[in-house]
Write a protein that holds these residues in place. Structure first.
Motif, PDB file in Angstrom:
ATOM      1  N   ASN B  33       0.813  -1.227   0.000  1.00 51.87           N
ATOM      2  CA  ASN B  33       0.000   0.000   0.000  1.00 51.87           C
ATOM      3  C   ASN B  33       0.841   1.269   0.000  1.00 51.87           C
ATOM      4  O   ASN B  33       0.479   2.266  -0.629  1.00 51.87           O
ATOM      5  N   SER B  36       1.770   3.196  -3.088  1.00 56.70           N
ATOM      6  CA  SER B  36       0.780   4.057  -3.748  1.00 56.70           C
ATOM      7  C   SER B  36       1.039   5.542  -3.459  1.00 56.70           C
ATOM      8  O   SER B  36       0.613   6.408  -4.216  1.00 56.70           O
ATOM      9  N   SER B  47      -0.121  -4.607  -7.635  1.00 59.37           N
ATOM     10  CA  SER B  47      -1.517  -5.034  -7.477  1.00 59.37           C
ATOM     11  C   SER B  47      -1.925  -5.991  -8.594  1.00 59.37           C
ATOM     12  O   SER B  47      -2.628  -6.987  -8.352  1.00 59.37           O
ATOM     13  N   HIS B 120     -13.893  -3.437   4.435  1.00 53.62           N
ATOM     14  CA  HIS B 120     -12.760  -3.526   3.504  1.00 53.62           C
ATOM     15  C   HIS B 120     -13.055  -4.519   2.383  1.00 53.62           C
ATOM     16  O   HIS B 120     -12.736  -4.272   1.214  1.00 53.62           O
ATOM     17  N   PHE B 124     -13.206  -3.423  -1.491  1.00 53.34           N
ATOM     18  CA  PHE B 124     -12.147  -3.831  -2.429  1.00 53.34           C
ATOM     19  C   PHE B 124     -12.241  -5.278  -2.903  1.00 53.34           C
ATOM     20  O   PHE B 124     -12.139  -5.557  -4.090  1.00 53.34           O
ATOM     21  N   GLU B 128     -13.433  -6.669  -6.621  1.00 54.83           N
ATOM     22  CA  GLU B 128     -12.330  -7.256  -7.378  1.00 54.83           C
ATOM     23  C   GLU B 128     -12.707  -8.653  -7.890  1.00 54.83           C
ATOM     24  O   GLU B 128     -12.446  -9.003  -9.045  1.00 54.83           O
ATOM     25  N   TYR B 144      -5.901  -0.220 -10.921  1.00 54.58           N
ATOM     26  CA  TYR B 144      -5.919  -0.399  -9.461  1.00 54.58           C
ATOM     27  C   TYR B 144      -5.768   0.915  -8.687  1.00 54.58           C
ATOM     28  O   TYR B 144      -6.484   1.165  -7.726  1.00 54.58           O
ATOM     29  N   GLU B 147      -8.940   3.088  -8.836  1.00 55.82           N
ATOM     30  CA  GLU B 147     -10.040   2.492  -8.051  1.00 55.82           C
ATOM     31  C   GLU B 147      -9.825   2.714  -6.557  1.00 55.82           C
ATOM     32  O   GLU B 147     -10.768   3.007  -5.814  1.00 55.82           O
ATOM     33  N   MET B 148      -8.576   2.560  -6.131  1.00 58.44           N
ATOM     34  CA  MET B 148      -8.257   2.707  -4.707  1.00 58.44           C
ATOM     35  C   MET B 148      -8.437   4.150  -4.257  1.00 58.44           C
ATOM     36  O   MET B 148      -9.077   4.427  -3.227  1.00 58.44           O
ATOM     37  N   LYS B 151     -11.966   5.363  -3.626  1.00 58.97           N
ATOM     38  CA  LYS B 151     -12.601   4.923  -2.375  1.00 58.97           C
ATOM     39  C   LYS B 151     -12.356   5.921  -1.250  1.00 58.97           C
ATOM     40  O   LYS B 151     -13.166   6.043  -0.332  1.00 58.97           O
TER      41      LYS B 151
END
Lengths: 248, 219
Positions: B33, B36, B47, B120, B124, B128, B144, B147-148, B151
């Motif tokens: 993470n 990112s 990812s 969560h 996600f 997915e 990815y 999309e993250m 959120k």
């Protein structure tokens, strides 16, 4: 000192108990906690009331008889002492003191503050011993060399007086500190290694059968233990148990 | 051996091992993470690999789900048994005199983490699975990061994530070093392990909080 006592009163094992409030005056700060309850009982006797039943024997902190959950802590607010060694100077004039029996399903109340701790005896009977031939040919224990560090740790574990404060303090009413001390005192010595596998398996099985809870490593038992039995003993018992289970 | 499976010590060892396994997963999740924050491309690449690699998808992922479910079910089972073992509660109980709040409330921090996992998964994992195995979408290795980040547009969701990470820290503060005690590790290194536990239990959740806030404020 003038105090308010809130004491658990229960007629017998079958009765439903309750907290009863008593006032007690002129308590000396130099009295032991049990002396203070003796004083209360004298007053109750004089009034023709049933005295408060509680466990005691040596009053020197070595027999493990006295118990009592005092203001939410086994053996009260002092550290490294049993209830009989707790002095009233630990409290202040005007205090309210809660006095309850050690609570665990495996320690049922017999009367008032007395609980049945024979579950500990049954755990000891399951393996807390070594088998020695006492027919006259016994080898002197000192003939077997023992590492000093191990001897010291075994002695530390053996200082457990089996009072049950660990069970009372644990939020899960777990007896693992007691059982681990008894397992460790033998596991650390060559004389105890011979029966080590059966000992730990049998004692843990008996502990579970008695209905004690699971240890979650809160460490409350170690803090409240009047003899300072270390959590290292529980880790050792876990290792002994895993090793014995894989062997057996 | 049969006694070993049902004994109190076996249960605590099982809790400890499943917990340590989840700590390992948490650590690798954090390091994925955190990429990112530095590089959308790196996050997309990792990812995509994790999302398409057969070993990760069909070996590691089922083991992980089993570990999570096992840890939670065992946690509830032990809590119920332990409450029963007390019988009658104390009128006066001074738990803070001899133990930490975290150690006495693992069930509550665990329940918050369980609720967070539900959120969560909803955010996600389920989308997915739907994207990959239910709907037919062309393979896109660049989706990815976007999309993250989307959120974390919601302040409510970001806030819930932050609160959950605080409870994760509380859970780890007791659980991490406690796991080692359960498997019999208590020696001269234990003091150092407790220090490491405090650092780990604060830094990893704090890192997750940072990632959530970073993406919320960089929309």
């Amino acid at each position: 000192m003038n105090l308010t006592l809130k004491i658990w009163r229960q007629e017998d094992a079958q009765s439903k108990g309750k907290i009863v409030t008593y006032k007690i005056d002129d308590v000396s700060p130099d009295m032991s906690f049990l002396d203070m309850i003796d004083m209360l009982n004298e007053q109750l006797n004089n009034k023709g009331e049933d005295p408060v039943a509680f466990d005691h024997d040596c009053r020197e902190g070595i027999c493990g008889s006295c118990s009592l959950q005092i203001n939410g802590e086994p053996h009260g607010p002092d550290t490294g002492v049993t209830t009989c060694q707790l002095h009233m100077r630990m409290f202040k004039d005007g205090d309210t003191i809660f006095i309850e029996p050690f609570r665990a399903k495996a320690f049922p109340v017999i009367k008032d503050l007395i609980v049945d701790r024979s579950a500990f005896d049954r755990i000891q009977h399951a393996g807390g011993f070594i088998s020695i031939n006492t027919s006259g040919n016994t080898v002197d224990a000192n003939a077997i060399p023992v590492n000093k560090h191990n001897a010291d740790m075994a002695f530390d574990a053996a200082t457990c007086i089996g009072c049950g404060a660990c069970v009372a303090a644990c939020k899960n009413a777990s007896a693992m500190l007691f059982v681990s001390a008894k397992v460790s005192q033998f596991a650390l010595l060559p004389q105890g290694r011979i029966e080590a596998t059966d000992r730990v398996l049998n004692m843990v099985r008996q502990m579970d059968d008695e209905g004690f809870g699971n240890c979650t490593n809160t460490g409350a038992c170690e803090i409240e233990c009047p003899k300072g039995i270390s959590l290292e003993n529980i880790a050792r018992m876990n290792r002994e148990y895993l090793s014995a289970s894989l062997k057996g | 051996m049969s006694g070993m499976i049902t004994s109190s010590i076996a249960r605590k060892v099982a809790m400890a091992l499943s917990g340590l396994f989840l700590v390992l997963f948490l650590t690798q999740h954090f390091f994925i993470n955190i990429t990112s924050v530095f590089s959308a491309d790196a996050f997309n690449a990792i990812s995509h690999y994790m999302g398409t690699n057969a070993v990760v998808q069909f070996v590691a992922q089922p083991i992980l789900i089993f570990g999570v479910v096992f840890h939670f079910i065992m946690g509830f089972v032990l809590e119920i048994r332990n409450r029963n073992a007390r019988g009658i509660s104390y009128f006066s109980y001074n738990g803070s005199a001899n133990s930490s709040w975290m150690s006495r409330n693992m069930i509550w921090s665990g329940i918050v983490i369980l609720a967070f996992l539900g959120l969560h998964f909803y955010d996600f994992w389920i989308p997915e699975i739907v994207h990959k195995y239910v709907e037919s979408h062309p393979d896109d290795s660049t989706r990815y990061f976007g999309e993250m980040v989307a959120k974390f547009e919601s302040p409510v969701r970001t806030g819930l994530y932050v609160i959950s990470f605080v409870f994760l820290a509380l859970h780890l503060l007791h659980g991490f070093s406690s796991s080692f005690q359960s498997i019999g590790f208590n020696n001269k290194y234990s003091k150092g392990l407790k220090g490491f536990t405090v650092a780990f239990a604060i830094l990893i959740p704090l890192g997750f909080v940072f990632i959530a806030l970073f993406h919320h404020f960089n929309q």
